[in-house]
Design a protein around this motif. Structure first.
Motif, short mmCIF file in Angstrom:
data_model
loop_
_atom_site.label_atom_id
_atom_site.label_comp_id
_atom_site.label_asym_id
_atom_site.label_seq_id
_atom_site.Cartn_x
_atom_site.Cartn_y
_atom_site.Cartn_z
N ASN A 1 -13.02 31.44 -15.07
CA ASN A 1 -13.19 32.46 -16.11
C ASN A 1 -14.15 33.55 -15.65
O ASN A 1 -13.96 34.73 -15.98
N LEU A 2 -15.19 33.17 -14.92
CA LEU A 2 -16.14 34.16 -14.43
C LEU A 2 -15.49 35.09 -13.41
O LEU A 2 -15.76 36.29 -13.38
N ASN B 1 -12.52 36.05 -13.48
CA ASN B 1 -11.65 36.95 -14.23
C ASN B 1 -12.42 38.10 -14.87
O ASN B 1 -11.81 38.93 -15.55
N SER B 2 -13.73 38.13 -14.68
CA SER B 2 -14.53 39.29 -15.08
C SER B 2 -14.56 40.26 -13.92
O SER B 2 -15.05 39.96 -12.83
N LYS B 3 -14.02 41.44 -14.13
CA LYS B 3 -13.93 42.43 -13.05
C LYS B 3 -15.32 42.83 -12.57
O LYS B 3 -15.54 43.02 -11.36
N THR B 4 -16.27 42.93 -13.49
CA THR B 4 -17.64 43.31 -13.11
C THR B 4 -18.22 42.28 -12.16
O THR B 4 -18.81 42.63 -11.13
N ALA C 1 -23.10 43.91 -16.16
CA ALA C 1 -23.20 42.47 -15.98
C ALA C 1 -24.24 41.88 -16.91
O ALA C 1 -24.07 40.76 -17.42
N LYS D 1 -22.92 41.36 -20.41
CA LYS D 1 -21.96 40.24 -20.52
C LYS D 1 -22.61 38.90 -20.16
O LYS D 1 -21.90 37.88 -20.12
N LEU E 1 -23.57 37.70 -17.35
CA LEU E 1 -22.90 37.09 -16.20
C LEU E 1 -23.88 36.27 -15.36
O LEU E 1 -23.51 35.25 -14.78
#
Length: 1579
Positions: free
Chosen positions: A1063-1064, A1066-1069, A1556, A1559, A1561
């Motif tokens: 899932n991480l 899948n974060s573009k950032t 980031a 979110k 991250l």
């Protein structure tokens, strides 16, 4: 009667748009299906009698039913053809090649049940096929000559036609014909209009032209008008052609015309052209004269602006009236002052004919001022490309197609009404697909007003049914005011009802008073009985019905207070309600549907670690401190409750030091320190009470007090229980001894440092420092950053001994600022002292030196701004390593004393040689070189003869040698010429023989492939080999094995953490930061980048659309970097970045299906052909060289005698069947085994076959058998060398029987035959072995060194002779190489959408940069597809097939791969005799291959663009089909290893990124790290 025409036409030259046709289908049903063609669709027609649809596509004709289901099809191409050759195509047409057959014309001839099909092959010959089954040919002939050529061979030339009849004047026969309108093609005739027979008549053949004498046909001026025909139709007694053309002059503007011709006119005398204008300027409004009038609809686009288009309508009555007007004007002789006709002119002829004759041999055309001009019905800012018209309820509806593949509906058409006809659907043909779209969506409107406001003739409000429908679907629609369409008609409104509501099941007379609506939609009892309609719930069948006298009470729950349930204790739950006794338990829960009951679950032990915390819990939870478990648990779970808590326990005191007088705050930490602050009864230090601070009290764990004096701490709580600390509190006073500095400015700001003993007494909050009763700040830090340019600046003043730190700030002065030098204001600020700022002027100048000259021993340096930046004393000058004195310095000049001789120093300045260099501060300027004169002692009169005399002698000797050698060369030339002729003939004969043998053998292989099929790898193995076989671990890579070493007890935790890591990703950032961080590390080398990109591809395979988006983002960054700071042509050349490898993997994924469907078969045939041809001749098993190869380094440079043997092989344990196998008697035993396994198990892929080491070969010449092996005691020895055993060594004869056994007899028999184990060990350890050719040993090298030059030359010549074998091999394989290149580089067939999508992306980005030319774009495309994917697959066939590639076969594949690479480059390679043999081998074919590449790129650029939506759909399908088979979890685990290795850098990058941070991250990555690495973090 009525007729509707549809057409796609433009006023300008037809552009390369996504053109599609709209076909109007009549009938009552609607299709739900669609049809997709393998190639581009060119024409669509429909049989009006049967409703069948016929599609004319490239190389195919399709027959579909009304529902677009294929009924029949016929293949029309490709065929061998050349436009310059006359059909039929024979061997005399040497330039013939496979060409696509583009459909040019389709015409339905219902009268005789045939379909006329005309294509671009064979000079445009047509054929007749059966209307009921297009695969059945009715007539075709290609031997009738030019008179039967109908269509055009050029793709850009359009052809139209219409069925008609022809009355033969001589026989009065009514002949079936069709008229054709065709533009001009370079290989076609110039006939614009022609009449073609559809039956044989006398000596005339089918498709022969009936009329030959017309000017429209034979005029040599026709071709310059560039006709572009779009439609042909007939009405009443006329035939019409619609087209565009130029005026025939230098004006290239296209003008629209409609030409009319009398159907009974056999000579085209009545042919007249009328110009059509579609414009809002000078155009009148023309409407049909009556409802039955026929109207022509057309779409136009402006010549000057291709982005605007319009729809116009022309009634045929208006067209005919205007034509008759201009014709009549001509025939009555109306002329202008220049004696020319008033309304017409004569195109296509060199001179004008006068009007007024009985007939005119020249066609007429209306002048522009007499054109028929109309106003557009609709204008658009995009391109309209097609139009279809339907009639519904006496109103016309137009359906328009756009270049963006949209379908628009325009209704109603103003001023046009037609008699009714039914229309059910619109079929859409977009290049290669045909589907159905509904023409209305009436059901989407739910009220009368929105229904009629659509102004859609298809939809109206059905009053009796209260819904929006088509008229035919409305009951009693024929009655007045029962089906409302026009907005002028008001909707029916019910004003009132009496009674206000009534059940739909009852019949009762009602007075309309008020409008109301009732619908029985209640499914819950409560909703039923509380509705305003007076309903009642039926408890028997659970339905809502009309109210009667029966009981209808509803069951209900009465929700009580929330129920508290402790963890680990079973608690019963009770519900209270009413009317529950009337329902069964199942019915109760089935029909109550939703019921919510609040339950609180709790655990007493959570955050209650000691007794005090436990007893502080709310009484409703019943939590007690259990004496047996020493923990806080639920009361009923405890066997013995502890009534009183244990005594307090003190664990820490903060601070541990205090002053002797006390009065400081002390915090005591521990457990069981009371439940509330009132429980603290007493706090003492050495039995002296302290003051308790209630506001800082924390239950059970902490409280604060103010200590007074002593050193022991004791606490007493409720119940008299006390606790004594083990940690002692120490009383001491701080003792300061010194202060630094001793003085400072009155304004303050000085940093003071106090030194002494016990200064850490108490806490910082208890400390206060004053200087002369003025408080000071404690613990302030000051940072200082000083930048220096290398020049010393002295500031004069006073009181500087009190300065602790000084800074200098340089501020440019705005009035003197420039880009080269500036007067700046220098502000010297002292951090502590506040004198007020000091200001001074300093000049910062950039020194620039222009040139230097040498004046004896002085050097002059010229520049700018020299004196402003330095003085003569500060400047240092060097010539080489020698320091020079600067004597004079001005603003633009600098004089220095140069050394008298060149410097000879070996120090660090030696690198300067004799260059001049100026050094000032930290700046260095290299000015140039100093030239030192040299003195020559030798006189000139001695030098000249010493040079000239040897030169003359050398020239004379050279001329003599040249003449002698040239005569000798002429004699040698004739001799070599004859030898080459004989050699060429020999090679030609050998190639023919080898090619014939190979084709026979390949036919057998082809039949085997048809039976066993090509051994394609499945998707998982394909991606594993492409992505991970090049890795350092090869086949043992964890991604290929799929095995992770994870303990079983941690597997669930790891799987969960890996899912979070997925899932991480899948974060573009996060992913962009992740990749950038890794690429910024030096130890993240190229191998790591390739492996990381492959892991990322597998991990994101489930979301290839997201993967593509990441790749595009990174590619754009890479492109910006190369375009602006590097050479753009080097981009994508190597996998130097992660994104370049991501692109390679993306291409591999997207082209897998293309490999299986198209390119795989020719590649497999090429591989098998090379393998077969190599194994036909000797192959040295040790040196890996072969007689037949394409690689000169792998060529066996000796003549090895050999014989072909056919062995009869019996497989042990698999029956008595014998398999014949062809081998060579010079083959080693291992090579024989390989060939036997290849033949016996040819129907199995390589991975399922036994290996050479797992089988034994036994020869049974007599009663006993003999095990054959490569080495044994019988092996021949030559000095220190031992020859590998062959079949000739064992004297195996042709036809011998050998047994192949899976049981390893070799070692067992070997042991039985060996008495001496030492001999066996020596045999196995001896590695001095050879097979066919023994490498030159030391003795041979000595001999060769002693040999004469003549012997060496002879040896060299003999070695080069064997290079002719390369030509033989190349000629034999040429067809297979060409077939593979064509399958890869053909844009005429199916091109993978990924290739078109990515090439368009490169073209789009290239247009945004000025320094990207066509050659650079070509290089980008080459680097992204041919070199990055195809070369890799070509050199490694085992990446796509389950085969084994030997080193000898790999050498030949490398040559073909290099040829493929050379063909894709724009650079012209100049070949000489010294060029490598591999490049000389395919030098002749390179130009052809280069053209194939250019045509391939051009063809792709001209294709229909692939939209992002289409590409995402394709990628989603790939993801859905294959993701489950990949080792995604393993890839995520390996990716995390990189995240772990570079963890700190990634965390730092995420913390610096605001996106980031928003979110969280960083937090998510830390949580994942904690789970995967099984460690406790600071979270």
């Amino acid at each position: 009667m009525h007729l509707v025409f549809f057409l796609s036409f433009q006023e300008m030259a037809w552009r390369a748009l996504a053109v599609f046709s709209l076909l109007l289908c009549f009938g009552s049903s609607c299709c739900d299906d669609s049809f997709t063609s393998d190639t581009i669709i060119n024409n669509v027609v429909q049989d009006p009698q049967t409703g069948r649809i016929y599609l004319g596509a490239i190389n195919h004709i399709y027959q579909l039913n009304y529902d677009l289901q294929k009924e029949s099809s016929a293949v029309t191409g490709p065929r061998q053809d050349n436009p310059q050759c006359t059909p039929p195509i024979t061997a005399q047409c040497t330039d013939a090649k496979d060409m696509d057959n583009i459909n040019k014309l389709l015409l339905v001839n219902s009268a005789n049940g045939t379909l006329i099909v005309c294509g671009s092959l064979f000079r445009g010959i047509c054929s007749l096929v059966n209307l009921n089954s297009v695969d059945k040919s009715v007539y075709y002939s290609d031997i009738k000559g030019e008179k039967t050529y109908v269509a055009s061979t050029e793709e850009s030339v359009t052809v139209v036609g219409v069925i008609s009849y022809f009355i033969d004047a001589s026989t009065n026969a009514n002949l079936s014909v069709f008229l054709v309108g065709k533009g001009y093609g370079s290989s076609d005739s110039s006939k614009l209009i022609s009449t073609r027979l559809l039956q044989e008549h006398g000596e005339m053949d089918i498709f022969e032209n009936m009329v030959e004498a017309s000017t429209v046909q034979a005029s040599p001026f026709v071709q310059r008008y560039l006709h572009d025909f779009r439609l042909a139709f007939k009405d009443d007694r006329y035939i019409y052609f619609l087209f565009s053309r130029t005026p025939g002059t230098s004006d290239s503007r296209k003008i629209t015309f409609i030409a009319r011709l009398c159907e009974k006119d056999p000579h085209y005398y009545s042919y007249t052209e009328l110009q059509l204008n579609c414009s809002v300027i000078l155009a009148g409004k023309i409407i049909p004269s009556n409802p039955n009038d026929k109207v022509l609809f057309a779409v136009f686009s402006a010549d000057e602006d291709g982005g605007h288009s319009a729809l116009c309508m022309y009634p045929l009555s208006s067209i005919n009236a205007r034509l008759e007007e201009v014709i009549e004007s001509c025939y009555i002789g109306e002329i202008l002052e220049d004696k020319k006709p008033k309304t017409v002119y004569s195109p296509y002829v060199s001179k004008d004919y006068k009007c007024g004759a009985d007939f005119l041999p020249s066609p007429l055309a209306s002048k522009p001022e007499y054109a028929l001009a109309v106003n557009p019905i609709l204008t658009r800012n995009d391109m309209l490309t097609a139009v279809a018209v339907a009639v519904e309820n006496e109103h016309t509806v137009a359906f328009l197609g756009t270049s963006g593949a949209d379908v628009l509906k325009v209704s109603p058409i103003p001023g046009s009404g037609f008699s009714p006809s039914s229309c059910g659907l619109t079929a859409l043909v977009v290049w290669i697909s045909c589907g159905c779209l509904p023409v209305q969506a009436c059901e989407e409107k739910y009220d009368c007003q929105s229904c009629v406001s659509q102004r859609d003739p298809y939809c109206g409000w059905c009053v009796l049914e209260g819904r929006c429908t088509r008229k035919k679907d409305c009951r009693k629609a024929e009655l007045e005011n029962t089906w409302l369409w026009s907005p002028n008609q008001t909707c029916v409104t019910i004003q009132s009802f009496n009674p206000p509501n009534i059940s739909c099941k009852k019949t009762e007379r009602t007075q309309v008073l008020k409008h109301n609506t009732y619908t029985n939609t209640h499914t819950l009892c409560i909703a039923c009985v509380t509705s305003k309609w007076g309903c009642q719930w039926n408890s028997q069948d659970h339905t809502c019905s009309d109210r009667d006298d029966s009981d209808g009470m509803c069951p209900q729950f009465e929700i009580s207070k929330p129920l508290f349930i402790p963890v680990g204790f079973k608690t019963p739950i009770e519900f209270q309600g009413k009317n529950l006794d009337k329902y069964l338990f199942c019915e109760l829960f089935c029909f109550l549907h939703f019921f919510f009951y609040l339950v609180v679950l709790y655990n007493c032990s959570v955050r209650r670690e000691d007794c005090s915390l436990c007893k502080n819990t709310d009484q409703k939870y019943k939590c007690v401190w259990c004496d047996t478990t020493k923990s806080c648990i639920y009361k009923d779970l405890c066997s013995q409750e502890l009534e009183d808590c244990p005594p307090p326990k003190i664990t820490d005191i903060v601070p541990r030091y205090g002053p002797m007088k006390g009065k400081i705050s002390v915090t005591i930490k521990g457990s069981n320190l009371g439940i509330k602050q009132e429980d603290i009864k007493r706090i003492t230090v050495a039995k002296v009470p302290c003051t308790h601070q209630p506001e800082r009290y924390s239950v059970s764990t902490r409280y604060s007090m103010t200590a007074i004096l002593d050193e022991c701490v004791e606490v007493e709580v409720e119940g008299g229980k006390t606790g004594l600390s083990n940690v002692l509190f120490t009383y001491r006073d701080p003792v300061p001894t010194a202060v630094s500095p001793s003085k400072g400015p009155a304004a303050g700001g000085t940093v003071i440092t106090i030194t002494g003993k016990y200064l850490d007494t108490a806490s910082i909050d208890d400390i206060s420092i004053t200087v002369d009763k003025v408080p000071c700040k404690v613990g302030e830090n000051i940072w200082l950053c000083v930048f220096s340019g290398g020049r010393k600046i002295i500031v004069m003043g006073s009181g500087f001994d009190q300065v602790q730190r000084a800074t200098m700030r340089v501020l440019p002065s705005s009035d003197e600022f420039s880009h080269k030098s500036s007067n700046v204001e220098v502000r010297v600020m002292f951090v502590i002292i506040i004198f007020g700022p000091f200001y001074g002027k300093v000049l910062i100048a950039e020194c620039s030196f222009k040139k230097k000259s040498l004046i004896h021993c002085f050097s002059l340096m010229q520049g700018k701004g020299l004196s402003k930046a330095m003085t003569a004393k500060e400047a240092q000058a060097f010539v080489g390593d020698v320091s020079c004195t600067v004597t004079f310095l001005e603003d633009d000049k600098l004089f220095l004393v140069a050394p008298s001789s060149p410097p000879k120093s070996t120090s660090r300045r030696q690198r300067r040689d004799t260059s001049s260099e100026i050094v000032f501060g930290k700046g260095e300027w290299k000015v140039g070189s100093v030239r030192f004169e040299r003195k020559y002692e030798v006189p000139l009169y001695i030098i000249i003869p010493a040079v000239l005399i040897p030169m003359v002698l050398f020239i004379v000797v050279s001329i003599y040698c040249y003449r002698r050698k040239s005569q000798q060369a002429e004699r040698e030339y004739e001799k070599i010429k004859n030898q080459l002729a004989n050699l060429e003939e020999s090679v030609r004969d050998r190639c023919k023989k080898e090619f014939t043998d190979l084709m026979i053998e390949m036919e057998d292989h082809t039949s085997d492939m048809n039976e066993a099929r090509i051994p394609f790898l499945d998707y998982k193995n394909y991606t594993n080999r492409v992505f991970f076989l090049p890795s350092k671990d090869g086949a043992n890579d964890v991604m290929i094995t799929g095995k992770l070493d994870i303990p079983e007890n941690r597997r669930a935790i790891v799987d969960q953490a890996l899912n979070q890591f997925s899932n991480l990703l899948n974060s573009k950032t996060f992913l962009i930061n992740f990749i950038r961080t890794l690429e910024g590390r030096q130890d993240f080398n190229a191998r790591n980048k390739v492996y990381f990109a492959s892991l990322l591809t597998v991990a994101l395979h489930g979301k290839l659309e997201y993967y593509t988006d990441i790749m595009r983002t990174l590619l754009l960054e890479l492109m910006e970097e190369y375009v602006h700071s590097k050479n753009p042509k080097l981009m994508l050349r190597r996998s130097e970045t992660v994104v370049e490898r991501m692109l390679c993997n993306w291409m591999s994924i997207c082209l897998y299906q293309f490999l299986k469907d198209s390119a795989g078969e020719p590649l497999y045939k090429l591989f098998k052909a090379i393998k077969h041809q190599v194994e036909k001749g000797p192959v040295d098993a040790k040196m890996k060289k072969a007689k037949y190869t394409l690689n000169d380094t792998g060529l066996l440079g000796d003549d090895v005698e050999y014989t072909v043997l056919t062995l009869q092989v019996l497989v042990h344990g698999e029956g008595p069947d014998v398999t014949p196998v062809k081998v060579l008697n010079c083959d080693s035993i291992s090579q024989v085994k390989e060939k036997i396994i290849e033949q016996v198990y040819r129907n199995l892929p390589y991975s399922q076959r036994p290996t050479v080491d797992s089988v034994a070969l036994e020869w049974r010449p007599g009663s006993t058998g003999q095990i054959l092996s490569d080495l044994d005691l019988t092996s021949q020895k030559e000095g220190r060398w031992k020859r590998i055993n062959t079949l000739a060594h064992y004297n195996v004869r042709d036809g011998a029987t050998l047994v192949l056994s899976r049981v390893l007899h070799t070692q067992q028999s070997f042991d039985q035959n060996q008495d001496n184990h030492e001999e066996r060990n020596a045999l196995l350890e001896d590695d001095k072995v050879f097979h066919l050719v023994r490498p030159a040993d030391e003795l041979d090298e000595v001999k060769s060194k002693r040999g004469s030059m003549k012997d060496k030359g002879t040896t060299k010549a003999i070695t080069e002779i064997y290079l002719t074998r390369l030509l033989s091999m190349k000629g034999t394989l040429q067809q297979f190489v060409d077939d593979f290149f064509r399958s890869v580089l053909s844009s005429g067939t199916v091109v993978p959408p990924a290739v078109k999508y990515f090439f368009d992306f490169l073209d789009e980005q290239a247009q945004k940069h000025d320094n990207v030319d066509d050659e650079t774009i070509h290089i980008w495309k080459t680097n992204s597809l041919p070199l990055r994917f195809w070369v890799n697959i070509l050199k490694n066939p085992h990446f796509i097939f389950d085969v084994h590639v030997t080193e000898v076969v790999d050498a030949s594949l490398s040559v073909i791969a290099q040829t493929f690479m050379d063909a894709c480059t724009k650079t012209e390679h100049k070949l000489t005799r010294e060029s490598p043999s591999n490049k000389l081998l395919y030098a002749k074919e390179i130009s052809t291959y280069k053209k194939m590449v250019d045509d391939y790129y051009k063809g792709i650029r001209q294709m229909v663009p692939v939209s992002d939506q289409d590409m995402n759909t394709h990628l989603a399908e790939v993801s859905r089909s294959h993701t489950d088979t990949l080792n995604t979890q393993v890839a995520l685990h390996q990716l995390y290893q990189y995240a772990s290795k570079y963890y700190d850098g990634i965390i730092s990058s995420l913390e610096d990124d605001p996106a980031a941070q928003s979110k969280q991250l960083t937090l998510r990555l830390q949580q994942i790290a904690a789970a995967l690495e099984n460690k406790v973090t600071d979270l």
